[in-house]
Structures are given as structure tokens and as C-alpha cells.
Design a protein around this motif. Structure first.
Motif, PDB file in Angstrom:
ATOM      1  N   UNK A 246       4.520 -12.109  -2.984  1.00 36.43           N
ATOM      2  CA  UNK A 246       4.181 -10.567  -3.306  1.00 36.43           C
ATOM      3  C   UNK A 246       4.018  -9.964  -1.953  1.00 36.43           C
ATOM      4  N   UNK A 247       3.201 -10.471  -0.891  1.00 38.61           N
ATOM      5  CA  UNK A 247       3.424  -9.558   0.110  1.00 38.61           C
ATOM      6  C   UNK A 247       4.338  -9.250   0.840  1.00 38.61           C
ATOM      7  N   UNK A 248       5.398 -10.220   0.881  1.00 42.52           N
ATOM      8  CA  UNK A 248       6.603 -10.068   1.624  1.00 42.52           C
ATOM      9  C   UNK A 248       7.798  -9.406   0.676  1.00 42.52           C
ATOM     10  N   UNK A 249       7.347  -8.902  -0.353  1.00 39.19           N
ATOM     11  CA  UNK A 249       8.289  -8.163  -1.088  1.00 39.19           C
ATOM     12  C   UNK A 249       8.978  -8.856  -2.198  1.00 39.19           C
ATOM     13  N   UNK A 250       9.200 -10.151  -2.096  1.00 35.96           N
ATOM     14  CA  UNK A 250      10.094 -10.893  -3.120  1.00 35.96           C
ATOM     15  C   UNK A 250       9.518 -10.774  -4.445  1.00 35.96           C
ATOM     16  N   UNK A 251       8.177 -10.773  -4.612  1.00 39.01           N
ATOM     17  CA  UNK A 251       7.867 -10.563  -5.984  1.00 39.01           C
ATOM     18  C   UNK A 251       7.097  -8.923  -6.200  1.00 39.01           C
ATOM     19  N   UNK A 252       7.033  -8.587  -7.305  1.00 38.54           N
ATOM     20  CA  UNK A 252       6.006  -7.350  -7.444  1.00 38.54           C
ATOM     21  C   UNK A 252       4.694  -7.733  -8.280  1.00 38.54           C
ATOM     22  N   UNK A 253       3.818  -7.207  -7.720  1.00 41.56           N
ATOM     23  CA  UNK A 253       2.496  -7.840  -8.441  1.00 41.56           C
ATOM     24  C   UNK A 253       2.287  -7.121  -9.582  1.00 41.56           C
ATOM     25  N   UNK A 254       1.633  -7.745 -10.773  1.00 46.64           N
ATOM     26  CA  UNK A 254       1.460  -7.062 -12.189  1.00 46.64           C
ATOM     27  C   UNK A 254       0.279  -6.113 -11.892  1.00 46.64           C
ATOM     28  N   UNK A 255      -0.839  -6.486 -10.986  1.00 48.36           N
ATOM     29  CA  UNK A 255      -1.809  -5.813 -11.003  1.00 48.36           C
ATOM     30  C   UNK A 255      -2.271  -5.741  -9.318  1.00 48.36           C
ATOM     31  N   UNK A 256      -3.044  -4.933  -8.750  1.00 45.60           N
ATOM     32  CA  UNK A 256      -3.332  -4.909  -7.851  1.00 45.60           C
ATOM     33  C   UNK A 256      -2.793  -4.090  -6.646  1.00 45.60           C
ATOM     34  N   UNK A 257      -3.124  -3.934  -5.494  1.00 45.70           N
ATOM     35  CA  UNK A 257      -2.326  -3.166  -4.306  1.00 45.70           C
ATOM     36  C   UNK A 257      -2.441  -3.816  -3.101  1.00 45.70           C
ATOM     37  N   UNK A 258      -1.597  -3.491  -2.253  1.00 42.99           N
ATOM     38  CA  UNK A 258      -1.231  -3.783  -0.897  1.00 42.99           C
ATOM     39  C   UNK A 258      -1.736  -2.774  -0.034  1.00 42.99           C
ATOM     40  N   UNK A 259      -2.526  -2.943   1.022  1.00 44.11           N
ATOM     41  CA  UNK A 259      -2.845  -1.782   2.100  1.00 44.11           C
ATOM     42  C   UNK A 259      -2.432  -2.402   3.398  1.00 44.11           C
ATOM     43  N   UNK A 260      -1.693  -1.591   4.104  1.00 40.22           N
ATOM     44  CA  UNK A 260      -1.575  -1.708   5.696  1.00 40.22           C
ATOM     45  C   UNK A 260      -2.020  -0.639   6.488  1.00 40.22           C
ATOM     46  N   UNK A 261      -3.286  -1.132   7.303  1.00 46.94           N
ATOM     47  CA  UNK A 261      -3.994  -0.164   8.028  1.00 46.94           C
ATOM     48  C   UNK A 261      -4.619   0.833   7.254  1.00 46.94           C
ATOM     49  N   UNK A 262      -5.176   0.334   6.036  1.00 44.69           N
ATOM     50  CA  UNK A 262      -5.841   1.024   5.174  1.00 44.69           C
ATOM     51  C   UNK A 262      -4.995   2.098   4.179  1.00 44.69           C
ATOM     52  N   UNK A 263      -3.587   1.984   4.306  1.00 43.33           N
ATOM     53  CA  UNK A 263      -2.810   2.733   3.461  1.00 43.33           C
ATOM     54  C   UNK A 263      -2.261   2.093   2.525  1.00 43.33           C
ATOM     55  N   UNK A 264      -2.371   2.521   1.235  1.00 41.16           N
ATOM     56  CA  UNK A 264      -1.618   1.611   0.346  1.00 41.16           C
ATOM     57  C   UNK A 264       0.009   1.775   0.274  1.00 41.16           C
ATOM     58  N   UNK A 265       0.553   0.623   0.331  1.00 40.45           N
ATOM     59  CA  UNK A 265       1.912   0.628   0.503  1.00 40.45           C
ATOM     60  C   UNK A 265       2.744  -0.217  -0.945  1.00 40.45           C
ATOM     61  N   UNK A 266       3.991  -0.141  -1.110  1.00 42.86           N
ATOM     62  CA  UNK A 266       4.586  -0.853  -2.123  1.00 42.86           C
ATOM     63  C   UNK A 266       5.958  -1.274  -1.515  1.00 42.86           C
ATOM     64  N   UNK A 267       6.089  -2.477  -1.578  1.00 45.07           N
ATOM     65  CA  UNK A 267       7.379  -3.342  -1.200  1.00 45.07           C
ATOM     66  C   UNK A 267       8.365  -3.484  -2.488  1.00 45.07           C
ATOM     67  N   UNK A 268       9.529  -2.907  -2.319  1.00 46.34           N
ATOM     68  CA  UNK A 268      10.557  -3.288  -3.260  1.00 46.34           C
ATOM     69  C   UNK A 268      11.595  -4.264  -2.824  1.00 46.34           C
ATOM     70  N   UNK A 269      11.222  -4.867  -1.639  1.00 47.77           N
ATOM     71  CA  UNK A 269      11.951  -6.136  -1.301  1.00 47.77           C
ATOM     72  C   UNK A 269      11.600  -6.670   0.173  1.00 47.77           C
ATOM     73  N   UNK A 270      11.996  -7.460   0.557  1.00 43.14           N
ATOM     74  CA  UNK A 270      11.858  -8.089   1.976  1.00 43.14           C
ATOM     75  C   UNK A 270      12.143  -7.139   3.127  1.00 43.14           C
ATOM     76  N   UNK A 271      13.131  -6.312   2.724  1.00 44.96           N
ATOM     77  CA  UNK A 271      13.452  -5.116   3.743  1.00 44.96           C
ATOM     78  C   UNK A 271      12.470  -4.349   4.098  1.00 44.96           C
TER      79      UNK A 271
END
Length: 551
Positions: A47-72
Motif C-alpha cells: 500500500x505504501x509503495x503504491x502497488x495497492x490502493x487502501x480502502x480506508x486511511x491516508x498516507x502522509x509524507x512530511x505531514x502532507x497527505x499523498x496518494x500514490x497511483x503506482x510505484x512510480x
């Protein structure tokens, strides 16, 4: 870079692989994610690496919400991942593998010179010693792993995820990896280290988060004992030691002489192996996966033909017999891949428990099965071996891996045996199931049965073995006492003869065993420095220093 996961939930149908997981990775720390196989660790990192999309929850990088649509997208954000099974193209060079997917060009041509410079710069910075022009398939597994790390660092990874990175390494290569993690930490890179191996966690972790059945169940300090960590993983007190008595050895009952077995390519997978196993002892065959252990066991069981040699059990020659005849000779066998070779997933637990006994009068009469006898046997075995199932009529494929393994053990140990062979008996099992399997193996030994264990897990080898045969490239490097030091065994697994391995081990204590003694030292007694390098299949055209030009 500070990384935070809040309330991450990932479902696969009715299965909740990750259940509202919170996790924080601080800049420049080694954060160990500890849990049994199937606990949800790798799913969370995918999920963190963008291979899966989470069904719930969020990822934050340096306190900023991010969404990864893939490993790239994850890599662009500074997150790199080294998978348990390496993502490298065998025929490519190191430089080609590192730039694959983000190639630099010079006009219409691929700029391999720039790729070589990048590899050398990172390799020199961390002391990796990786040749940019070396071909991937010619590299030891430990060096291939370094290539994966270089690939992530060239992509400017600030957080590096290592998913079960020691599963394919010798102990010395594991020590080198631990030192690399420390260097990355010192350079400000955060490392998320996914594992279920307690010894390694205690050697390198700054913080430990424990996941059980998809949930975070606690955290622990690096100085927590292995028993404390195991209890967190399993949810109950676990005994990590086997606690066996010295063996009561009888006469040599299994004698393997000059056995030669060729693999599908015609190479000698087993090259003149000779072994003996006495009644009432455990002989463990140790070695990194792919050094002939599987072919040795398969030839003994009649699964593959041997080119020459002899396998005698109680004076009777087994070579030339089929699998059914070998089993009828009193050999119990736990195969390496239980799901493919050990059970029939669609059949019930009760039916799987009599697969090799179904032709006997106890369970059949003519063409008719004695269903009541089969169910009665299953009820006894399920209770005796603590198989967790909804009922003996449930399909065995619905059971967890650990319970499937208990079914195989119950079947094979439920009749008088002349020999018991178990190949990777605890692969993929949780700590609690491992504890159970080890007790049953020792009980069989104590009953006078000769036991052969094939395992790539050095902890398991050391716990169970009365004697240890170490294999490297199809040959037995040496047979040593079960109390032999791990350092010595690790070097022998890399092809170092016993006497030399003892000398090197005395000069270089194992980093993982003594994590505070040599924090900045790269061990000179590494597997890659051993004769022939570390574990890999030999190539007939090999010569030292050869390189492969880019196509």
C-alpha cells in the motif's frame, strides 16, 4: 523525510489484510515491522509503495497527505522498495538494471556511461563493491540484493522498504546487510525492515512495531528479549528452544553413498554425496536454497532418478523404487511445498490424513472406503496434533498454512517409520506452529527413528540437529556436530571448508550475534569473499573478472 500511515485498511473480499493500521517512520531510523507470515506486513508496505490502493486511511509524507497511483509515484516521493523476490533481469548488466524504467539518453542512444557512473558513485559511497558491467545472473544473491538497493538509492529514496530481505542470504550476507542498514541510517535514509526473524530485529532496530492478524498489537524496544517479541507476535507465551536431550544413537540405518543426480539442464545438482544417519538422531542438511538439497531428497524418495550411487535403508536399496514403494518401505515424508505436494486441497482433512494408507485394510475393503474408520482416525489425529479446523470433513485447502502442515505431519507420523524426512518443515509457519513441529520431530527421534531435516533456516538447523551436513553447489562441504557455531556454518554454506571456516569465524565474530561490538565494520569473512563467491549456479564460461557488455 517523515512518513506516516493513518488508519490504513486493505481488504481482499471478506479478508481484512490490514485493519486500521497506524505507523510512523521518523527520518533516519530503522523501523522494524515484525509479525508472523500472513500477518499483513507485506500488504501494508505494498500500500505504501503504491502497488495497492487502501480502502480506508491516508498516507502522509512530511505531514502532507499523498496518494500514490503506482510505484512510480511512490518512488518520485522518495520511497523505494526491495522485494523479497528480486525484480532484476538476469541477462542485463548492473547498470542496465539500475536505470531500467527511467533510462537516460544521449541523443537517440541509451547513456550507459551515465548509468555506470551512478552505480559506481553509490557503490563507492557505501562500500558495496558492485561492478556496473557485471551481469546479474553471474552475481551472488547477496550482491543482487545490493543492486536492488543501489537502484532505489539512485532514484533518491529517502525511505527504503526491505521486505524479508534475509530470506535468501547466508548468515554472513545477513551481517553485511545489517551493516548496510546502519550506513543508510547514518546517511539520513529511513529503513522499514519487514521480517519475522527475531535475532535480526534485535540487532538493527531503532523501533519495533508488531502486527498480528492485520492489526498493530504493540511496539517494543530493541532490547526486548526474543521471548517477549515472540509472545507479541503470537499472542501467547512461546518456548523458542526445543529443549531436547542428547541423542541415543543406534546403528547407522540410512547410508547414502556417492549419490549423483542431474537437474533438468543436465548439470550435477547432487555431486557425489555420501551421508549416514543413525537410529535416534537428527541429521540436518543445511545450505542456501538451490545447492542440491531438494534434488537430494527427491532422489531418496524416488521422485527423480539418480544417475549413480546408492541409498540404502536398513540394508535395502531404495534407488530404483517408485514413490509408493519408498513409502511402503517405512519412509515418512514432509515435502518442501505442502500445498502442491503435501495435501490435496479439494479433499477433506479426514481424506488427506489417509492418503498414503487408503489402500490398507484398515481404511478400505476392495474398492470401497471405510468412511467411518477414516473419520474416526481423523478425529484422533486432529486432537493429537492440534489441527485447528471447523471439522474433519472440511476441505484441507480452507486451513491455514500451519494447520495444513500439521495435517501432513499427522499423516506421516501416524504409522511406524524406518526413516522420517522433512524438507523445509516450518517454511511459512508462525512461531507457535514452529514450536509444535519441532517438538514432534524431536519426539520421533527419541522414539528411535532416524530423521533427516532439510532447512535453509539456520536457527532451525541449530535447534534440531544432532549432526549437520552442509551442502554447497551439490557437494557436502562437511558434516559437523549440531553444536557448531553459527559463524562456522554460515561460512561453510558459502563453500568455505570446515577448517578454514573455523579460522575465519574466530577472527570475525558474527555481527548479528554481537550487534554492539563492531557497529561500523564490514566483515571481511563475508560469503562473497569465500572461494567461488556466494551461492549461485556455476556457469561453464565463468572466469574471474569477466563482464558483459550492454546489448
Amino acid at each position: 523525510m517523515r512518513l506516516e500511515l493513518r488508519g490504513i485498511t486493505k481488504r481482499f473480499g471478506a479478508l481484512v489484510a490490514n485493519d486500521s493500521i497506524d505507523l510512523v517512520v521518523e527520518p533516519g531510523e530503522v523501523h522494524c515491522l515484525l509479525g508472523e507470515n500472513g500477518a499483513g506486513k507485506s500488504t501494508l508496505m505494498n500500500v505504501l509503495y503504491g502497488l495497492y490502493r487502501p480502502d480506508e486511511g491516508e498516507l502522509l509524507v512530511d505531514d502532507r497527505a499523498v496518494t500514490f497511483d503506482g510505484p512510480g509515484a511512490a518512488m518520485a516521493a522518495g520511497i523505494g522498495m526491495v522485494h523479497q523476490h528480486f525484480m532484476l533481469v538476469p541477462v542485463f548488466t548492473v547498470a542496465e538494471s539500475v536505470v531500467l524504467g527511467h533510462e537516460k539518453t544521449r541523443g537517440p542512444l541509451l547513456d550507459l556511461d551515465a548509468a555506470r557512473r551512478q552505480v559506481r558513485e553509490v557503490s563507492d559511497r557505501y562500500g558495496f563493491g558492485v561492478d556496473p558491467d557485471a551481469r546479474i545472473e553471474d552475481l551472488p544473491v547477496g550482491v543482487q540484493q545490493r543492486v536492488e538497493i543501489i537502484k532505489a538509492l539512485v532514484g533518491d529514496a529517502k525511505v527504503l522498504i526491505l521486505d524479508e530481505p534475509t530470506a535468501v542470504l547466508t548468515p554472513q550476507e545477513t551481517d553485511e546487510l545489517i551493516d548496510i542498514m546502519r550506513q543508510l541510517k547514518a546517511a539520513g535514509t529511513s529503513v522499514v525492515f519487514i521480517t519475522h526473524k527475531l535475532r535480526e530485529v534485535r540487532a538493527v532496530a531503532d523501533r519495533i512495531t508488531v502486527i498480528r492478524r492485520g492489526k498493530v498489537v504493540g511496539s517494543a524496544a530493541p532490547d526486548a528479549s526474543e521471548n517477549e517479541l515472540a509472545s507479541l507476535m503470537v499472542g501467547r507465551a512461546v518456548s523458542l528452544g526445543v529443549g531436547k536431550e542428547p541423542p541415543n544413537r543406534g546403528e547407522d540405518h540410512l547410508v547414502v553413498s556417492d549419490l549423483v543426480v542431474r537437474d533438468a539442464r543436465g548439470a550435477r545438482a547432487v555431486d557425489g554425496v555420501s551421508l549416514t544417519v543413525a537410529r535416534g538422531e537428527v541429521l540436518a542438511v543445511a545450505g542456501v536454497d538451490g545447492n542440491g538439497q531438494s534434488e537430494l531428497v527427491e532422489a531418496m524418495m524416488g521422485l527423480v532418478p539418480a544417475e549413480s550411487g546408492s541409498v540404502r535403508l536398513g540394508g535395502r536399496e531404495l534407488l530404483g523404487l517408485g514413490v509408493r514403494e519408498v513409502l511402503d518401505a517405512g519412509v515418512g515424508f514432509v515435502p518442501e511445498d505442502r500445498s502442491t505436494d503435501g495435501v490435496v486441497a479439494s479433499l477433506s482433512v479426514a481424506e488427506n490424513l489417509v492418503l498414503d494408507l487408503v489402500r490398507t485394510p484398515a481404511y478400505s475393503k476392495g474398492l470401497r472406503l471405510r468412511r467411518d474408520a477414516i473419520r474416526e482416525n481423523a478425529t484422533r489425529r486432529v486432537a493429537e496434533f492440534d489441527v485447528r479446523t471447523t471439522g474433519v470433513d472440511a476441505p484441507v485447502g480452507a486451513l491455514s498454512g500451519g494447520n495444513q502442515q500439521k495435517v501432513v505431519l499427522a499423516r506421516e507420523l501416524s504409522r511406524p517409520l524406518e526413516l522420517f524426512i522433512a524438507s523445509q518443515p516450518t517454511r511459512g509457519l508462525d512461531v507457535g506452529s514452529i514450536e509444535f513441529v519441532h517438538r514432534r520431530v524431536v519426539a520421533e527421534r527419541d522414539g528411535g527413528t532416524p530423521v533427516v531435516i532439510v532447512s535453509t533456516e539456520l536457527d532451525e538447523v541449530v535447534e534440531l540437529a544432532d549432526r549437520i551436513a552442509v551442502m554447497y553447489r551439490g557437494r557436502v562441504v562437511g558434516v559437523v556436530d549440531g553444536s557448531t557455531e553459527r559463524d562456522v556454518l554460515g561460512l561453510m554454506m558459502a563453500g568455505v571448508p570446515e577448517d578454514e571456516a573455523r579460522r575465519q569465524a574466530q577472527a570475525h565474530p558474527t555481527l548479528a550475534e554481537h550487534p554492539d561490538e563492531h557497529p561500523d565494520e564490514v566483515l571481511g569473512a563475508a560469503a562473497g569473499d569465500a572461494p567461488g563467491g556466494a551461492h549461485r549456479a556455476p556457469r561453464p564460461e565463468e572466469q574471474p573478472g569477466t563482464t558483459q557488455e550492454a546489448p
